[in-house]
Design a protein around this motif. Structure first.
Motif, PDB file in Angstrom:
ATOM      1  N   PHE A   1       0.840  -1.193   0.000  1.00 46.37           N
ATOM      2  CA  PHE A   1       0.000   0.000   0.000  1.00 46.37           C
ATOM      3  C   PHE A   1       0.878   1.248   0.000  1.00 46.37           C
ATOM      4  O   PHE A   1       1.797   1.373   0.820  1.00 46.37           O
ATOM      5  N   LYS A   2       0.563   2.146  -0.902  1.00 45.07           N
ATOM      6  CA  LYS A   2       1.240   3.455  -0.978  1.00 45.07           C
ATOM      7  C   LYS A   2       2.759   3.312  -1.108  1.00 45.07           C
ATOM      8  O   LYS A   2       3.505   4.219  -0.720  1.00 45.07           O
ATOM      9  N   GLU A   3       3.215   2.185  -1.648  1.00 47.77           N
ATOM     10  CA  GLU A   3       4.641   1.901  -1.826  1.00 47.77           C
ATOM     11  C   GLU A   3       5.411   1.961  -0.507  1.00 47.77           C
ATOM     12  O   GLU A   3       6.640   2.124  -0.493  1.00 47.77           O
TER      13      GLU A   3
ATOM     14  N   GLU B   1      -6.448   0.052  -3.113  1.00 49.27           N
ATOM     15  CA  GLU B   1      -5.138   0.697  -3.028  1.00 49.27           C
ATOM     16  C   GLU B   1      -4.971   1.562  -1.776  1.00 49.27           C
ATOM     17  O   GLU B   1      -3.857   1.930  -1.421  1.00 49.27           O
ATOM     18  N   ASP B   2      -6.071   1.898  -1.108  1.00 47.39           N
ATOM     19  CA  ASP B   2      -6.011   2.816   0.036  1.00 47.39           C
ATOM     20  C   ASP B   2      -6.364   2.183   1.373  1.00 47.39           C
ATOM     21  O   ASP B   2      -6.105   2.771   2.415  1.00 47.39           O
TER      22      ASP B   2
ATOM     23  N   PHE C   1      -4.607   3.798   4.621  1.00 50.26           N
ATOM     24  CA  PHE C   1      -3.228   4.226   4.357  1.00 50.26           C
ATOM     25  C   PHE C   1      -3.242   5.570   3.628  1.00 50.26           C
ATOM     26  O   PHE C   1      -4.063   5.794   2.737  1.00 50.26           O
ATOM     27  N   PHE C   2      -2.303   6.448   4.016  1.00 54.49           N
ATOM     28  CA  PHE C   2      -2.254   7.789   3.442  1.00 54.49           C
ATOM     29  C   PHE C   2      -0.909   8.024   2.743  1.00 54.49           C
ATOM     30  O   PHE C   2       0.101   7.386   3.073  1.00 54.49           O
ATOM     31  N   ASP C   3      -0.929   8.968   1.803  1.00 54.24           N
ATOM     32  CA  ASP C   3       0.278   9.232   1.006  1.00 54.24           C
ATOM     33  C   ASP C   3       1.425   9.794   1.831  1.00 54.24           C
ATOM     34  O   ASP C   3       2.585   9.723   1.422  1.00 54.24           O
ATOM     35  N   ASN C   4       1.119  10.388   2.983  1.00 54.60           N
ATOM     36  CA  ASN C   4       2.172  11.003   3.793  1.00 54.60           C
ATOM     37  C   ASN C   4       2.879  10.010   4.722  1.00 54.60           C
ATOM     38  O   ASN C   4       3.648  10.390   5.591  1.00 54.60           O
TER      39      ASN C   4
ATOM     40  N   TYR D   1      -0.952   5.838   8.768  1.00 53.32           N
ATOM     41  CA  TYR D   1      -2.101   4.954   8.617  1.00 53.32           C
ATOM     42  C   TYR D   1      -3.000   5.085   9.842  1.00 53.32           C
ATOM     43  O   TYR D   1      -2.565   5.534  10.905  1.00 53.32           O
TER      44      TYR D   1
END
Length: 278
Positions: free
Chosen positions: A90-92, A139-140, A168-171, A174
């Motif tokens: 998730f989110k790399e 994906e999130d 999960f968040f891009d920053n 989680y």
């Protein structure tokens, strides 16, 4: 206002803008002050005060990648290699591994003997040898829904108990959310009275040391769940009767596990009601 993203690769010399972008002039140099980047003019004085901190962060990052890879390999190839293990990134940044034994009931497939782990954080999201769950993810987010097998004569009906979702968040952050879903099934009250009295009679036989027939042993297998159903349908002392039966049920391995599971569900429901009242 964000007008673009800039990638700065590490090098020994000072980095600068080769071309002008919006209000940023060509050859501009920026330095970091606190949490802000500010432009500077003239000679830039290099500061090496945070060298050790940067090296530590880089080493920690390398270790984190190694630990994550080691954790995924261990989960997939050793701990659960016979249970069709799976993983998703998730989110790399975050890796969740899960494994379980597929169990089909009617038109729905559940997982039993479940192990679900957020590898990077070394957090077990769910682990149980008894419970059944379904898993849904995109994906999130990653969602685990736990089910309770309930029925008067069997346990082929599964009712959703609790949903746990990890966002999960891009920053790089989680968040885990839990939601109680359980809605107790309603049954014919006359039938419940009959089952309740039969359960009491079974326990009285056990107390007196009277051997149970094959049919009575079958009824005893359902006793924890039927007592729980009675309690959820307004039989106020059914829960206490179940608690008092602990020592009588302990010699029966699988029945005792069902006893503990029934009390776990009732405790969860009581906790959820208390939390909702706050």
């Amino acid at each position: 206002k964000v007008i673009g993203l800039v990638t700065i690769k590490p090098k020994s010399k000072i980095s600068y803008f080769k071309k002008g972008i919006h209000t940023i002039l060509a050859n501009s140099v920026f330095i970091r002050r606190g949490s802000n980047s500010v432009p500077v003019e003239g000679e830039v004085e290099k500061n090496y005060q945070n060298t050790e901190t940067v090296i530590g962060i880089e080493n920690s990052s390398r270790n984190s990648i190694q630990y994550t890879l080691d954790g995924v390999i261990d989960f997939m190839n050793f701990r659960h290699k016979d249970m069709s293990p799976k993983y998703h990134v998730f989110k790399e940044l975050f890796v969740i591994c899960w494994a379980g034994v597929p169990k089909k009931s009617r038109d729905k497939t559940f997982l039993s003997r479940v192990d679900i782990e957020l590898i990077n954080e070394q957090i077990k999201l769910f682990y149980s040898a008894q419970d059944v769950v379904t898993i849904v993810y995109n994906e999130d987010s990653f969602t685990i829904t736990e089910y309770v097998p309930l029925g008067l004569n069997d346990k082929t009906s599964y009712y959703p108990l609790e949903k746990q979702t990890i966002h999960f968040f891009d920053n790089g952050y989680y968040k885990i959310e839990n939601e109680m879903l359980f809605q107790p099934p309603e049954f014919n009250r006359k039938m419940l009275y009959h089952i309740y009295n039969s359960n009491i009679a079974l326990l009285q036989k056990l107390q007196k040391g009277i051997a149970l027939s094959e049919r009575e042993l079958k009824d005893l297998e359902n006793l924890p769940s039927t007592f729980m159903i009675c309690h959820l349908n307004g039989f106020e002392d059914a829960k206490q009767k179940l608690i008092e039966a602990k020592l009588l049920l302990k010699p029966f391995g699988n029945i005792y596990l069902s006893f503990k599971e029934a009390l776990r569900v009732l405790r969860k429901m009581k906790y959820d009601v208390q939390e909702g009242a706050k």
